[in-house]
Design an enzyme around this catalytic site. Structure first.
Site, PDB file in Angstrom:
ATOM      1  CG  ASP A 166      -6.263  10.709  21.224  1.00 26.96           C
ATOM      2  OD1 ASP A 166      -6.506  11.910  21.068  1.00 26.96           O
ATOM      3  OD2 ASP A 166      -6.612   9.823  20.422  1.00 26.96           O
ATOM      4  CG  ASP A 188      -9.099  12.233  14.126  1.00 28.65           C
ATOM      5  OD1 ASP A 188      -8.377  12.970  14.839  1.00 28.65           O
ATOM      6  OD2 ASP A 188      -9.572  11.157  14.517  1.00 28.65           O
ATOM      7  CE  LYS A 210      -2.692   9.683  17.699  1.00 27.64           C
ATOM      8  NZ  LYS A 210      -3.193   9.125  16.406  1.00 27.64           N
ATOM      9  CG  ASP A 249      -3.809   5.465  16.778  1.00 27.52           C
ATOM     10  OD1 ASP A 249      -4.890   5.639  17.384  1.00 27.52           O
ATOM     11  OD2 ASP A 249      -3.076   6.407  16.430  1.00 27.52           O
ATOM     12  CG  ASP A 250      -7.977   3.790  20.847  1.00 27.09           C
ATOM     13  OD1 ASP A 250      -7.737   3.019  21.802  1.00 27.09           O
ATOM     14  OD2 ASP A 250      -8.856   4.660  20.877  1.00 27.09           O
TER      15      ASP A 250
HETATM   16  C1  GLA Z   1      -8.437  10.354  18.019  1.00 29.96           C
HETATM   17  C2  GLA Z   1      -7.124  10.704  17.320  1.00 29.96           C
HETATM   18  C3  GLA Z   1      -6.901   9.757  16.149  1.00 29.96           C
HETATM   19  C4  GLA Z   1      -6.906   8.311  16.635  1.00 29.96           C
HETATM   20  C5  GLA Z   1      -8.191   8.006  17.379  1.00 29.96           C
HETATM   21  C6  GLA Z   1      -8.156   6.654  18.070  1.00 29.96           C
HETATM   22  O1  GLA Z   1      -9.531  10.626  17.199  1.00 29.96           O
HETATM   23  O2  GLA Z   1      -7.153  12.025  16.871  1.00 29.96           O
HETATM   24  O3  GLA Z   1      -5.684  10.044  15.493  1.00 29.96           O
HETATM   25  O4  GLA Z   1      -5.792   8.107  17.472  1.00 29.96           O
HETATM   26  O5  GLA Z   1      -8.440   8.985  18.399  1.00 29.96           O
HETATM   27  O6  GLA Z   1      -9.329   6.386  18.773  1.00 29.96           O
END
Ligand code: GLA
Length: 345
Positions: free
Chosen positions: A120, A172, A118, A41-42
């Site tokens: 965002d 989230d 993914k 992820d991030d």
């Molecule tokens: C958003 C997404 C999360 C995650 C964060 C990462 O809030 O909805 O699932 O990926 O960014 O910063």
């Protein structure tokens, strides 16, 4: 099905940890149960682009993302990555967003061997639909099959079905039963949009993260299966309790989630905190159905489902998916006492 780094590690990811996760996906049996995508992820990227290209953070991913992809592929897994349609990710890593770099980034990811994106929606000013469709086209241009996960937190229109393979339908998730039930409510009515290749995504699992009870995690997982949701684990799978493993590796629940017909189950009865959900298996008219008696209330409760409510008549055989037991044949209805915040599946 897969695993994602965000719910448990947030910004704190590195190559050592991710390789250990890959190892654990194999040694725990998760890969063989169907969890194939290991998704970063991030914060995997270094701040600021290098010659206009994204690169893995050199301190935390010194071997580079291609080597990581090779490692992950060597385990029989696939590697997913995170991007953002705006100018920076949701964590505001400078120059990390794909706006204006859509094809460059798609090509970069494809050249690394990425299998899942993914994308965002933070720090974005341009038209949401145009940007998501543009990235879809850029991914297609790479000629590499890449699962495309849209993350803009709401189902905003039918176009998403043609743009993405899955799209987040909620804000989230958190490791908290109230948030989990709110997410179920947001996802419930979107059932007409789900089907093979295009799924509602009520967010990644919190099973095993410690803040909910065993019953609550069972209910969480069961509901994701009833809703044909992507099953993306979000816990530290290097250290799992027996209970967590029993939930994540419940093959029968997974088979409900992964049923080839891909029908998202519906809430057919809503008596305040006591809900009955049904997911047809095989096809809309098959007489095999997954049924959940979901008790959101504070006390345990007797709950029942009539066969007429779920399109059955005569008698039917009942199987308990958590106890892995056939309960025999029932005529007209079935009832069970369901614990508080619990489920009978
Ligand atoms: C958003 C997404 C999360 C995650 C964060 C990462 O809030 O909805 O699932 O990926 O960014 O910063």
């Amino acid at each position: 099905m897969g695993w994602n780094s965000w719910n448990i590690f947030a910004a704190d990811i590195d190559e050592v940890k991710i390789k250990e996760i890959a190892d654990a996906m194999v040694s725990t049996g998760m890969r063989d149960a169907g969890y194939k995508y290991l998704n970063l992820d991030d914060n995997w990227m270094r701040p600021y682009r290098e010659n206009g290209r994204l690169v893995g953070d050199p301190d935390r991913f010194p071997g580079g993302i291609t080597a990581l992809a090779d490692y992950v592929h060597g385990k029989g897994l696939k590697l997913g990555i995170y991007g953002c349609r705006g100018t920076a990710t949701c964590m505001n890593v400078p120059e990390s967003g794909s706006q204006g770099y859509e094809q460059v980034d798609a090509d970069t990811w494809a050249s690394w061997g990425i299998d899942y994106l993914k994308l965002d929606s933070c720090n974005a000013q341009l038209d949401l639909r145009e940007q998501y469709e543009l990235m879809r086209d850029c991914l297609l241009n790479t000629n590499r099959p890449i699962v495309y996960s849209i993350c803009c937190w709401y189902f905003v229109g039918e176009w998403m079905i043609d743009a993405g393979n899955l799209w987040r339908t909620t804000s989230d998730i958190q490791d908290n039963f109230d948030v989990i039930t709110r997410i179920i409510d947001s996802n419930a009515d979107l059932w007409p949009h789900a089907g093979p290749g295009h799924w509602n995504d009520p967010d990644m699992l919190e099973v095993g993260n410690g803040n909910c009870t065993y019953e609550e995690y069972k209910a969480h997982f069961s509901m994701w299966c009833i809703m044909a949701a992507p099953l993306i684990a979000g816990n530290d799978i290097r250290n799992m309790t027996r209970e967590t493993l029993d939930i994540l590796l419940n093959e029968e629940a997974i088979a409900i989630d992964q049923d080839p017909a891909g029908i998202q189950g519906q809430r057919i009865r809503d008596d305040r905190d006591h809900e009955v959900w049904v997911k047809p298996l095989g096809s809309e008219n098959e007489t095999e159905k997954a049924v959940a008696l979901f008790n959101r209330g504070a006390g345990s409760a007797p709950m029942a489902v009539d066969w007429s409510e779920i399109g059955l008549s005569g008698s039917a055989n009942v199987r308990d998916i958590w106890e892995h037991q056939d309960l025999g044949s029932y005529s007209a209805s079935f009832s069970a006492t369901v614990p508080s915040h619990g489920i009978f599946l």
